[in-house]
Design a protein around this motif. Sequence first.
Motif, PDB file in Angstrom:
ATOM      1  N   ASN A 217       1.118   4.339  -2.766  1.00 41.12           N
ATOM      2  CA  ASN A 217       0.898   5.725  -2.338  1.00 41.12           C
ATOM      3  C   ASN A 217       2.057   6.638  -2.705  1.00 41.12           C
TER       4      ASN A 217
ATOM      5  N   GLU B 209       0.826  -1.198   0.000  1.00 42.01           N
ATOM      6  CA  GLU B 209       0.000   0.000   0.000  1.00 42.01           C
ATOM      7  C   GLU B 209       0.869   1.260   0.000  1.00 42.01           C
ATOM      8  N   SER B 210       1.928   1.255   0.809  1.00 39.56           N
ATOM      9  CA  SER B 210       2.807   2.426   0.840  1.00 39.56           C
ATOM     10  C   SER B 210       3.542   2.593  -0.490  1.00 39.56           C
TER      11      SER B 210
END
Length: 271
Positions: A93, A89-90
């Motif tokens: 992002n 997820e990071s």
Amino acid sequence: FVIINYGSILNKTKALKILAELKKRQPINLFSGPYSFKEQNDFILDPSKQKFALTCRRSGKSYAAALMAMNECIHNSTVTVAYIGLTRESSKNIILPHLKEIKKNFKVNCKFMSSPAEVRFQNGSVIKFFGIDDSESEREKLLGQHFKLVIIDEVASMTIDLQATIRDYIKPTLMDDEGTLVLTGTPGNLRNYYCDISEGRIPGWSGHFWLADKNPKVAKQYLKEIEELKELYPNIEEDSGFQQHYKGKWTTDTDKKLYKASPANYIKELP
């Protein structure tokens, strides 16, 4: 100018259409944008198979990673690029906004897929996102794949055994395509394998260092912020966080130590 087509002269409309198509087919130069700069381009275009960028915050290292990934996919057919962060997820992002900006600015022909989350190109190349610091199962997703380029971002913040992860999980994926391994990160408190690499204790790596004052997008703001911090906190340059995030230097936060010694607490003369 005149364009000849099998002995006949084309009219202006057809000629302009041909020129437009030729222009469209010209290789895209991603390193000619308004925010490109020498240090960043030197890092991206370094032909070394193992290279790293140790920088401060807002220096453009993640944008450099996005340019590198895009460039690899644009100029090579059916290759896969892996962008790896702390978590999947990071990873998305951090890098997706940069990839979308590059697509828009340079009119790159690619599609952003949501399921699975990846970027696909017309020539069959793809950018995939992974996370390796949160669980063993995430690292195992790399097994059985092969990549032309692997970029591991925020490596200074990783708590896993980075040396073993690179050796056992990453390096085998680069074998088929004789791919390139790239590490990027800002120094932190954890002196891990990346610290050893960036300080020259591990052979075989090509290193790149620069600060945010080289990045034309934020250079003025960066210098202004440093001056403001110095006015507010006269001893700011002794702070480990300042040294890490603004100067790109490996230091240890004294609050993380069992014995909190720092130059600020040294007694030079008895009262």
